[in-house]
Enzyme design. Structure first.
Site, PDB file in Angstrom:
ATOM      1  N   THR A  66       0.851  -1.190   0.000  1.00  0.00           N
ATOM      2  CA  THR A  66       0.000   0.000   0.000  1.00  0.00           C
ATOM      3  C   THR A  66       0.882   1.234   0.000  1.00  0.00           C
ATOM      4  OG1 THR A  66      -1.778  -1.131   1.160  1.00  0.00           O
ATOM      5  CG2 THR A  66      -1.795   1.258   1.243  1.00  0.00           C
ATOM      6  N   PHE A 124       0.999   5.231   0.744  1.00  0.00           N
ATOM      7  CA  PHE A 124       0.302   6.253   1.513  1.00  0.00           C
ATOM      8  C   PHE A 124       0.850   7.621   1.140  1.00  0.00           C
ATOM      9  CE2 PHE A 124       0.327   2.428   4.062  1.00  0.00           C
ATOM     10  CZ  PHE A 124      -0.930   2.386   4.649  1.00  0.00           C
TER      11      PHE A 124
END
Ligand code: PEP
Ligand code: MN
Length: 676
Positions: free
Chosen positions: A270, A272
């Site tokens: 992921t 961010f």
């Protein structure tokens, strides 16, 4: 005991190594010409490590992994020193950082990781129920930063976050990547056989579909957050319920790991973004990314032209994402991530060019690129090579100095194409077109605005004008019908198929007026209302900017710059007469402003002869002079019954005069090779 002793030595040696690294960082800080990374040196270190490792019977892979981690940490630590030096007072302050989720959520863990590379110590990490709530806290000053997940290698882009970045006044200042390792966690003693419900964030459930499919009779239940689902399982105290979360979250909630590696794919990363209220600069030696947001015209090749500028400057695009614009169906907002620092002259040049082809352009932020980490020297070397610019780089602007977007009194001024503002069927500023904007000074009632709209349409207008909010010199004059007037104008526009232009007076009304009006007018009295101009920079509607009655051409351009700098590239300039010693006319139409502006800027230029003349007899000759001088269009006040007009009655044209004006203007326009 022996292992403990060795570990102590290892840690002591690592600490000593970091001390040396920091001394080198201090040297780099004081010597801006020294590069941050030395690939040659890194390659040597790798060789030494693998050679010595081999001699001691250690696998080069293992040794390589460890060294990579050591180098990553060292590099990040050095960047921290660099930022600290740049803004000492900011660096010292500890910060609160917000995220969506509960303690132990991936965002929470990523904040901890990211801030080892950032100058500020973290005072607290605050979990919020939604992304929007976290951003509200940022805007209210409750937290200083918010970390938001923006994309995942399995689930793709996180649309809510993209939407919020466009809506909120935030800047991306950093990024982090996190390798997600989901586990299945349950109450101590629970087994897979006990399970009936698995709870987690919908994205996490989606990432573990294969595993979940194998659990017969188990239903998936979505929860607002992975870590939150772990806490909810602990609270329920029911062995039939388990959560999918990080091992860290499971530990914090007092759960036991029932199964590791439950995700469908091995690589689940992921990315961010860290957002703040202010943009932050990135040291030129740190590998940086820049994120942009723009809209392009809905016409052939528009997007390709936008992207070509980056290719021309040898800039690599990392990501292109398109998101719908809810207010205009089938038009899109484009998000682009680029390799490079926004202060790099090549990037600045590409942005300047891009601004010409976009209706809206906003730099979301420039931040250190943390997406590629711990590259082996071979990979690193490739990544570090700056792409060769195709064209020689343009004159180097000073670091941080901004090139104006509006004026182009630069040596390459002629390169800048005239920009065209498209509204309805109008192409304001197109060299082969002439745009007529007609309507009453003020919207007075339904019948009046309907009749005026009919006059406008019959005369060949492409837009309908009408004031709902009137900026009157006297507080006792008719102030306009306000929102009701805007609704009536919109109704008339719909009835006669004309887009509408109306004046907005206050920054706080901009967003609401933009929901209804197709073009937002800034009146002469407001040309230097900088709060208003800044707000107009944020909307995706064209702005008709009138010249202040005591404003120089330079000041008009500076006012336009405010709007463009805010992101909105669709500005039409309007000459409407200035105040001179002459009192025979309401104002003095500065006809010379037309060719001067056309030479100095790419923006379309129109003329308002009505407010310059003040009396209807003078409107036609002034209008014709403006057309002859090369104006891209006219905005003229008309009224079905001028004698009864509540505002500017002396200058409103009657239907007959309007026909005369159109006849005259059309003749001049035709000789110029243009059409109405
Ligand atoms: C208007 O367009 O009605 C108006 C108020 O114009 P200006 O701001 O140029 O005076
Ligand atoms: Mn008026």
């Amino acid at each position: 005991a022996e292992i403990d002793r060795i570990d102590r030595e290892l840690i002591r040696a690592l600490a000593e190594r970091m001390e040396a690294v920091r001394r080198i960082a201090a040297h780099k800080r004081d010597n801006p010409d020294v590069p941050l990374r030395n690939d040659e040196r890194e390659r040597e270190v790798f060789q030494v490590w693998s050679e010595q490792g081999r001699q001691h019977g250690l696998s080069p892979y293992f040794i390589g992994r460890i060294l990579r981690e050591v180098l990553n940490y060292s590099r990040r630590d050095q960047e921290r020193v660099l930022v600290r030096e740049d803004e000492p007072e900011r660096a010292a302050r500890s910060v609160r950082v917000g995220y969506q989720g509960a303690p132990g959520a991936y965002s929470d863990l990523a904040i901890e990781k990211l801030f080892t590379s950032r100058p500020q110590p973290v005072k607290s990490r605050e979990g919020f129920h939604t992304f929007a709530a976290a951003l509200d806290a940022l805007e209210s000053g409750e937290v200083q930063y918010v970390l938001l997940p923006i994309e995942n290698t399995i689930a793709g882009s996180i649309n809510d976050v993209y939407r919020l970045l466009a809506e909120r006044r935030v800047h991306v200042v950093d990024e982090e990547v996190w390798a997600v390792e989901h586990v299945l966690a349950g109450l101590p003693g629970a087994t897979l056989e006990d399970l009936e419900i698995v709870r987690s964030h919908p994205v996490a459930l989606q990432q573990c579909q294969v595993f979940l499919g194998q659990l017969v009779g188990v239903t998936a239940e979505s929860h607002f957050d992975t870590a939150g689902s772990a806490f909810s399982v602990a609270e329920a105290g029911d062995r039939r319920i388990a959560a999918i979360c990080s091992e860290e979250a499971a530990r914090r909630a007092g759960l036991e790991v029932l199964r590791r590696e439950v995700a469908d794919r091995e690589h689940n990363i992921t990315r961010f973004v860290l957002v703040g209220l202010e943009a932050e600069r990135v040291d030129a030696r740190v590998r940086a990314r820049t994120s942009l947001l723009f809209t392009a015209d809905h016409r052939r090749g528009a997007l390709a032209a936008c992207l070509q500028y980056f290719a021309d400057q040898g800039i690599n695009l990392c990501k292109l994402e398109s998101r719908p614009l809810p207010e205009t169906p089938w038009e899109y907002l484009f998000y682009v991530d680029l390799e490079g620092n926004v202060e790099d002259p090549r990037l600045a040049a590409a942005l300047q060019k891009l601004a010409e082809h976009t209706n809206h352009l906003r730099v979301l932020g420039c931040y250190p690129d943390r997406s590629v980490e711990g590259g082996l020297p071979e990979e690193a070397a490739e990544l570090e090579v700056a792409p060769a610019p195709v064209a020689p780089p343009p004159a180097q602007p000073k670091q941080g100095a901004k090139e104006p977007l509006v004026t182009n009194v630069r040596p390459d001024a002629t390169e800048r194409a005239a920009s065209v503002v498209r509204v309805g069927t109008a192409r304001i500023g197109a060299p082969d077109e002439f745009t007529l904007i007609l309507g009453p000074c003020a919207v007075e009632n339904r019948a009046q605005v309907m009749e005026a709209a009919e006059m406008a349409r019959d005369a060949g207008a492409k837009l309908l004008r009408g004031g709902a909010f009137k900026p009157r010199s006297s507080p006792y004059s008719f102030q306009g019908l306000g929102w009701e007037g805007l609704a009536l104008l919109a109704e008339a526009g719909r009835a006669y198929d004309l887009p509408i232009v109306t004046e907005v007076l206050r920054p706080e009304d901009v967003e609401r007026v933009a929901q209804t009006a197709d073009v937002l007018q800034v009146g002469a009295r407001n040309m230097q209302n900088f709060a208003l101009l800044t707000e107009l920079g944020r909307v995706r509607r064209p702005v008709l900017l009138k010249r202040g009655m005591s404003a120089t051409i330079g000041e008009l351009l500076a006012a336009a710059e405010y709007v463009l700098a805010g992101g909105n590239q669709q500005v039409v300039l309007c000459e409407r007469g200035i105040r001179t010693f002459e009192t025979a006319t309401r104002a003095t139409l500065d006809v010379s402003a037309v060719p001067v502006l056309k030479a100095r800027t790419h923006l379309p230029v129109i003329v308002d002869p009505s407010h310059a003349a003040g009396v209807r007899e003078l409107v036609i000759p002034l209008a014709l002079a403006a057309v002859a001088a090369g104006a891209d269009g006219l905005i003229v006040e008309v009224h079905p019954n001028p004698d009864e007009a509540l505002c500017d009655k002396d200058q409103a044209l009657t239907a007959d005069q309007l026909r005369e004006l159109v006849r005259g203007a059309e003749a001049v326009v035709r000789t110029q090779g243009r059409t109405f």
